[in-house]
Motif scaffolding. Structure first.
Motif, mmCIF file in Angstrom:
data_model
loop_
_atom_site.group_PDB
_atom_site.id
_atom_site.type_symbol
_atom_site.label_atom_id
_atom_site.label_comp_id
_atom_site.label_asym_id
_atom_site.label_seq_id
_atom_site.Cartn_x
_atom_site.Cartn_y
_atom_site.Cartn_z
ATOM 1 N N ARG A 157 3.238 3.897 -2.586
ATOM 2 C CA ARG A 157 3.773 5.265 -2.603
ATOM 3 C C ARG A 157 2.989 6.181 -1.669
ATOM 4 N NH1 ARG A 157 3.503 5.964 -7.489
ATOM 5 N NH2 ARG A 157 1.707 7.099 -7.802
ATOM 6 N N VAL A 158 1.667 6.120 -1.739
ATOM 7 C CA VAL A 158 0.834 6.998 -0.906
ATOM 8 C C VAL A 158 1.063 6.707 0.584
ATOM 9 C CG1 VAL A 158 -1.564 7.494 -0.250
ATOM 10 C CG2 VAL A 158 -0.913 7.450 -2.662
ATOM 11 N N VAL A 159 1.082 5.428 0.937
ATOM 12 C CA VAL A 159 1.283 5.058 2.348
ATOM 13 C C VAL A 159 2.667 5.498 2.829
ATOM 14 C CG1 VAL A 159 1.562 3.100 3.931
ATOM 15 C CG2 VAL A 159 -0.375 3.156 2.333
ATOM 16 N N LEU A 160 3.688 5.213 2.045
ATOM 17 C CA LEU A 160 5.057 5.553 2.450
ATOM 18 C C LEU A 160 5.282 7.063 2.471
ATOM 19 C CD1 LEU A 160 6.818 2.690 0.503
ATOM 20 C CD2 LEU A 160 6.601 2.875 2.992
ATOM 21 N N ASP A 161 4.765 7.771 1.455
ATOM 22 C CA ASP A 161 4.841 9.246 1.457
ATOM 23 C C ASP A 161 4.175 9.812 2.707
ATOM 24 O OD1 ASP A 161 6.229 9.444 -0.939
ATOM 25 O OD2 ASP A 161 4.472 9.995 -2.131
ATOM 26 N N GLY A 162 3.042 9.230 3.064
ATOM 27 C CA GLY A 162 2.294 9.691 4.235
ATOM 28 C C GLY A 162 3.058 9.525 5.535
ATOM 29 N N GLN A 163 4.002 8.592 5.527
ATOM 30 C CA GLN A 163 4.846 8.362 6.716
ATOM 31 C C GLN A 163 6.149 9.155 6.649
ATOM 32 O OE1 GLN A 163 4.011 6.410 9.534
ATOM 33 N NE2 GLN A 163 2.074 6.769 8.485
ATOM 34 N N ILE A 172 2.187 -2.314 5.870
ATOM 35 C CA ILE A 172 3.292 -1.684 5.132
ATOM 36 C C ILE A 172 4.148 -0.861 6.093
ATOM 37 C CG2 ILE A 172 3.898 -0.033 3.311
ATOM 38 C CD1 ILE A 172 1.093 -0.758 2.057
ATOM 39 N N ILE A 173 3.499 -0.019 6.875
ATOM 40 C CA ILE A 173 4.197 0.865 7.817
ATOM 41 C C ILE A 173 5.022 0.059 8.816
ATOM 42 C CG2 ILE A 173 3.837 2.518 9.707
ATOM 43 C CD1 ILE A 173 1.266 3.405 8.053
ATOM 44 N N ASP A 174 4.402 -0.975 9.407
ATOM 45 C CA ASP A 174 5.100 -1.777 10.419
ATOM 46 C C ASP A 174 6.298 -2.513 9.837
ATOM 47 O OD1 ASP A 174 3.195 -0.920 12.226
ATOM 48 O OD2 ASP A 174 2.090 -2.820 12.262
ATOM 49 N N THR A 175 6.130 -3.089 8.655
ATOM 50 C CA THR A 175 7.206 -3.864 8.040
ATOM 51 C C THR A 175 8.379 -2.963 7.677
ATOM 52 O OG1 THR A 175 5.581 -5.432 7.180
ATOM 53 C CG2 THR A 175 7.776 -5.496 6.203
ATOM 54 N N VAL A 176 8.096 -1.833 7.031
ATOM 55 C CA VAL A 176 9.168 -0.906 6.640
ATOM 56 C C VAL A 176 9.835 -0.317 7.884
ATOM 57 C CG1 VAL A 176 9.687 1.266 5.454
ATOM 58 C CG2 VAL A 176 8.181 -0.426 4.370
ATOM 59 N N ALA A 177 9.050 0.064 8.881
ATOM 60 C CA ALA A 177 9.614 0.635 10.113
ATOM 61 C C ALA A 177 10.525 -0.369 10.824
ATOM 62 C CB ALA A 177 8.502 1.091 11.045
ATOM 63 N N GLY A 178 10.147 -1.646 10.783
ATOM 64 C CA GLY A 178 10.986 -2.682 11.406
ATOM 65 C C GLY A 178 12.334 -2.797 10.726
#
Length: 127
Positions: free
Chosen positions: A22-28, A114-120
């Motif tokens: 949640r923290v990582v995704l919210d941050g993005q 997490i960021i790279d996988t979700v962004a892909g």
């Protein structure tokens, strides 16, 4: 693509794992719309919230990610599903891929993974 237009549901029985995601995704700038601790309640939330992306843990109590995955694909076909797993077991990976997942986030993970996988996945959605 505006990440805030992407809704994400977290399904994992581990509180710390959900918190980190949640923290990582919210941050993005992603919109984490809900959290569940097992496959059954996760499916209920997915049906109610209709998220763009579901991060689904493989090993959970009651109903595992692999057990609920076919039902989730059938009932929420528009959602992109990423399996979250510590398992490097080839059989588990094959079962998830055969069921039609859109990617993996392996534990232990770091924020960039997490960021790279979700962004892909988001890039392929064309949102």
């Amino acid at each position: 693509m505006m990440s805030k237009n992407v809704s994400i549901l977290l399904i994992d029985d581990n509180d710390i794992t959900r918190e980190v995601l949640r923290v990582v995704l919210d941050g993005q700038g992603y919109n984490v719309v809900g959290e569940a601790t097992d496959g059954g309640s996760g499916l209920d939330l997915a049906l109610k919230l209709r998220p763009d992306i579901i991060l689904l843990d493989v090993v959970m109590p009651k109903i595992s990610g692999l057990e609920i995955l076919p039902k989730m694909k059938d009932m929420v076909p528009e959602a992109r599903i990423l399996m979250v797993t510590a398992s490097k077991d080839q059989e588990t990976i094959n079962e998830a891929v055969t069921a039609g997942i859109h990617g993996f986030i392996e534990k232990p993970f770091n924020a960039q993974k997490i960021i790279d996988t979700v962004a892909g996945v988001v890039a392929k959605m064309g949102k």
